[in-house]
Design a protein around this motif. Sequence first.
Motif, PDB file in Angstrom:
ATOM      1  N   THR A  98       0.830  -1.203   0.000  1.00 57.27           N
ATOM      2  CA  THR A  98       0.000   0.000   0.000  1.00 57.27           C
ATOM      3  C   THR A  98       0.870   1.260   0.000  1.00 57.27           C
ATOM      4  OG1 THR A  98      -1.745  -1.176   1.180  1.00 57.27           O
ATOM      5  CG2 THR A  98      -1.837   1.233   1.209  1.00 57.27           C
ATOM      6  N   ILE A  99       1.874   1.287   0.865  1.00 60.79           N
ATOM      7  CA  ILE A  99       2.744   2.461   0.930  1.00 60.79           C
ATOM      8  C   ILE A  99       3.539   2.619  -0.365  1.00 60.79           C
ATOM      9  CG2 ILE A  99       4.730   3.464   2.135  1.00 60.79           C
ATOM     10  CD1 ILE A  99       2.010   3.723   3.574  1.00 60.79           C
ATOM     11  N   GLY A 100       3.950   1.523  -0.981  1.00 57.90           N
ATOM     12  CA  GLY A 100       4.629   1.611  -2.277  1.00 57.90           C
ATOM     13  C   GLY A 100       3.727   2.211  -3.339  1.00 57.90           C
ATOM     14  N   ALA A 101       2.461   1.809  -3.336  1.00 59.77           N
ATOM     15  CA  ALA A 101       1.498   2.374  -4.288  1.00 59.77           C
ATOM     16  C   ALA A 101       1.267   3.857  -4.004  1.00 59.77           C
ATOM     17  CB  ALA A 101       0.179   1.604  -4.223  1.00 59.77           C
ATOM     18  N   VAL A 102       1.182   4.217  -2.720  1.00 57.97           N
ATOM     19  CA  VAL A 102       1.014   5.632  -2.342  1.00 57.97           C
ATOM     20  C   VAL A 102       2.254   6.426  -2.760  1.00 57.97           C
ATOM     21  CG1 VAL A 102       0.851   7.199  -0.361  1.00 57.97           C
ATOM     22  CG2 VAL A 102      -0.617   5.197  -0.480  1.00 57.97           C
ATOM     23  N   GLN A 103       3.431   5.877  -2.515  1.00 57.74           N
ATOM     24  CA  GLN A 103       4.680   6.559  -2.883  1.00 57.74           C
ATOM     25  C   GLN A 103       4.708   6.870  -4.385  1.00 57.74           C
ATOM     26  OE1 GLN A 103       8.061   3.965  -2.892  1.00 57.74           O
ATOM     27  NE2 GLN A 103       9.524   5.630  -2.663  1.00 57.74           N
ATOM     28  N   LEU A 104       4.405   5.890  -5.205  1.00 61.89           N
ATOM     29  CA  LEU A 104       4.402   6.106  -6.651  1.00 61.89           C
ATOM     30  C   LEU A 104       3.297   7.081  -7.072  1.00 61.89           C
ATOM     31  CD1 LEU A 104       5.071   2.439  -7.766  1.00 61.89           C
ATOM     32  CD2 LEU A 104       6.650   4.368  -7.981  1.00 61.89           C
ATOM     33  N   SER A 105       2.141   6.989  -6.418  1.00 61.25           N
ATOM     34  CA  SER A 105       1.032   7.899  -6.742  1.00 61.25           C
ATOM     35  C   SER A 105       1.397   9.342  -6.404  1.00 61.25           C
ATOM     36  CB  SER A 105      -0.228   7.502  -5.969  1.00 61.25           C
ATOM     37  OG  SER A 105      -0.645   6.217  -6.325  1.00 61.25           O
ATOM     38  N   PHE A 106       1.968   9.544  -5.219  1.00 60.40           N
ATOM     39  CA  PHE A 106       2.389  10.898  -4.840  1.00 60.40           C
ATOM     40  C   PHE A 106       3.482  11.408  -5.774  1.00 60.40           C
ATOM     41  CE2 PHE A 106       1.133  10.888  -0.034  1.00 60.40           C
ATOM     42  CZ  PHE A 106      -0.201  10.852  -0.390  1.00 60.40           C
ATOM     43  N   GLY A 107       4.402  10.527  -6.149  1.00 64.16           N
ATOM     44  CA  GLY A 107       5.455  10.926  -7.086  1.00 64.16           C
ATOM     45  C   GLY A 107       4.883  11.374  -8.419  1.00 64.16           C
ATOM     46  N   ALA A 108       3.940  10.601  -8.949  1.00 63.77           N
ATOM     47  CA  ALA A 108       3.312  10.960 -10.221  1.00 63.77           C
ATOM     48  C   ALA A 108       2.511  12.255 -10.095  1.00 63.77           C
ATOM     49  CB  ALA A 108       2.408   9.821 -10.694  1.00 63.77           C
ATOM     50  N   ALA A 130       9.282  10.621 -16.834  1.00 67.04           N
ATOM     51  CA  ALA A 130       9.253  10.306 -15.403  1.00 67.04           C
ATOM     52  C   ALA A 130       7.820  10.330 -14.867  1.00 67.04           C
ATOM     53  CB  ALA A 130      10.128  11.281 -14.629  1.00 67.04           C
ATOM     54  N   THR A 131       7.029  11.295 -15.301  1.00 67.66           N
ATOM     55  CA  THR A 131       5.639  11.385 -14.861  1.00 67.66           C
ATOM     56  C   THR A 131       4.848  10.159 -15.303  1.00 67.66           C
ATOM     57  OG1 THR A 131       5.735  13.799 -14.979  1.00 67.66           O
ATOM     58  CG2 THR A 131       3.545  12.806 -14.925  1.00 67.66           C
ATOM     59  N   LEU A 132       4.975   9.795 -16.568  1.00 70.50           N
ATOM     60  CA  LEU A 132       4.251   8.632 -17.088  1.00 70.50           C
ATOM     61  C   LEU A 132       4.732   7.338 -16.448  1.00 70.50           C
ATOM     62  CD1 LEU A 132       3.963   9.542 -20.874  1.00 70.50           C
ATOM     63  CD2 LEU A 132       2.166   9.594 -19.133  1.00 70.50           C
ATOM     64  N   LEU A 133       6.026   7.203 -16.223  1.00 66.86           N
ATOM     65  CA  LEU A 133       6.582   6.011 -15.588  1.00 66.86           C
ATOM     66  C   LEU A 133       6.033   5.841 -14.174  1.00 66.86           C
ATOM     67  CD1 LEU A 133       8.684   3.672 -15.764  1.00 66.86           C
ATOM     68  CD2 LEU A 133      10.321   5.271 -14.787  1.00 66.86           C
ATOM     69  N   LEU A 134       6.035   6.917 -13.410  1.00 70.82           N
ATOM     70  CA  LEU A 134       5.518   6.854 -12.041  1.00 70.82           C
ATOM     71  C   LEU A 134       4.012   6.575 -12.022  1.00 70.82           C
ATOM     72  CD1 LEU A 134       7.527   9.797 -10.469  1.00 70.82           C
ATOM     73  CD2 LEU A 134       7.813   7.354  -9.980  1.00 70.82           C
ATOM     74  N   ALA A 135       3.268   7.199 -12.915  1.00 70.23           N
ATOM     75  CA  ALA A 135       1.814   6.987 -12.964  1.00 70.23           C
ATOM     76  C   ALA A 135       1.481   5.550 -13.357  1.00 70.23           C
ATOM     77  CB  ALA A 135       1.167   7.971 -13.932  1.00 70.23           C
ATOM     78  N   ALA A 136       2.178   5.014 -14.351  1.00 66.07           N
ATOM     79  CA  ALA A 136       1.926   3.637 -14.779  1.00 66.07           C
ATOM     80  C   ALA A 136       2.293   2.645 -13.673  1.00 66.07           C
ATOM     81  CB  ALA A 136       2.706   3.329 -16.055  1.00 66.07           C
ATOM     82  N   ALA A 137       3.430   2.864 -13.031  1.00 70.74           N
ATOM     83  CA  ALA A 137       3.847   1.972 -11.947  1.00 70.74           C
ATOM     84  C   ALA A 137       2.870   2.050 -10.769  1.00 70.74           C
ATOM     85  CB  ALA A 137       5.267   2.312 -11.499  1.00 70.74           C
ATOM     86  N   ALA A 138       2.366   3.238 -10.471  1.00 72.47           N
ATOM     87  CA  ALA A 138       1.377   3.384  -9.394  1.00 72.47           C
ATOM     88  C   ALA A 138       0.105   2.615  -9.728  1.00 72.47           C
ATOM     89  CB  ALA A 138       1.056   4.864  -9.165  1.00 72.47           C
ATOM     90  N   ALA A 139      -0.351   2.721 -10.963  1.00 74.09           N
ATOM     91  CA  ALA A 139      -1.560   1.999 -11.374  1.00 74.09           C
ATOM     92  C   ALA A 139      -1.371   0.492 -11.243  1.00 74.09           C
ATOM     93  CB  ALA A 139      -1.934   2.366 -12.808  1.00 74.09           C
ATOM     94  N   VAL A 140      -0.217  -0.002 -11.632  1.00 74.70           N
ATOM     95  CA  VAL A 140       0.071  -1.434 -11.519  1.00 74.70           C
ATOM     96  C   VAL A 140       0.092  -1.859 -10.047  1.00 74.70           C
ATOM     97  CG1 VAL A 140       1.885  -3.172 -11.873  1.00 74.70           C
ATOM     98  CG2 VAL A 140       1.256  -1.631 -13.726  1.00 74.70           C
ATOM     99  N   MET A 141       0.714  -1.049  -9.199  1.00 74.09           N
ATOM    100  CA  MET A 141       0.778  -1.396  -7.772  1.00 74.09           C
ATOM    101  C   MET A 141      -0.607  -1.406  -7.137  1.00 74.09           C
ATOM    102  SD  MET A 141       3.756  -2.199  -6.469  1.00 74.09           S
ATOM    103  CE  MET A 141       3.828  -1.719  -4.747  1.00 74.09           C
ATOM    104  N   TRP A 142      -1.443  -0.411  -7.440  1.00 78.17           N
ATOM    105  CA  TRP A 142      -2.796  -0.390  -6.871  1.00 78.17           C
ATOM    106  C   TRP A 142      -3.600  -1.584  -7.361  1.00 78.17           C
ATOM    107  CZ3 TRP A 142      -3.797   1.859  -2.645  1.00 78.17           C
ATOM    108  CH2 TRP A 142      -3.235   3.099  -2.317  1.00 78.17           C
ATOM    109  N   TRP A 143      -3.486  -1.895  -8.640  1.00 77.88           N
ATOM    110  CA  TRP A 143      -4.203  -3.031  -9.212  1.00 77.88           C
ATOM    111  C   TRP A 143      -3.789  -4.321  -8.498  1.00 77.88           C
ATOM    112  CZ3 TRP A 143      -1.994  -6.394 -13.320  1.00 77.88           C
ATOM    113  CH2 TRP A 143      -2.913  -7.345 -13.782  1.00 77.88           C
TER     114      TRP A 143
END
Length: 155
Positions: A98-108, A130-143
């Motif tokens: 969860t925190i990893g997903a939050v970290q990537l989401s906040f970064g994006a 960098a913005t797209l990379l962080l947003a895509a990684a956040a989406a994958v982590m939340w999923w």
Amino acid sequence: MTDDNASAAPRPEPAPEKAPRDPADTLNMALLVYIAVSAILALPILLFPSQFFDFVGVEDRVAAELDAWRWVGAMLLAWAVGAVLVLARPAGRAIFVTIGAVQLSFGAATMAYSWAAGERMGSATWHGIATLLLAAAAAVMWWARFRARRVLASG
């Protein structure tokens, strides 16, 4: 007299149904994405920060001043190591995912905000990637976080 069964075309066999992806596999894939994104950003910042910032388009003078950002690289690398540990034993480690997903989401989100506010550091291309990379990684982590609830909770 004709035989109705003889004239009928044989019916094709239905295709076997594809089994749904195992939630543990989804989680493993997401953690590998998280590890890769963290390492891609962490290692250059930790090992050669001024060259990294110069590479992404920051002015030489400013890039030299950003050598003190090594600590950011070290922290990102620590999170990547933590993700390796979760990958090895995911049970009971939902909070890390969860925190990893939050970290990537906040970064994006902050990268997008910086873009909108005109606060780009480096080239527009780097900022966009960098913005797209962080947003895509956040989406994958939340999923993965939501799909693997049972895997993470057991233990």
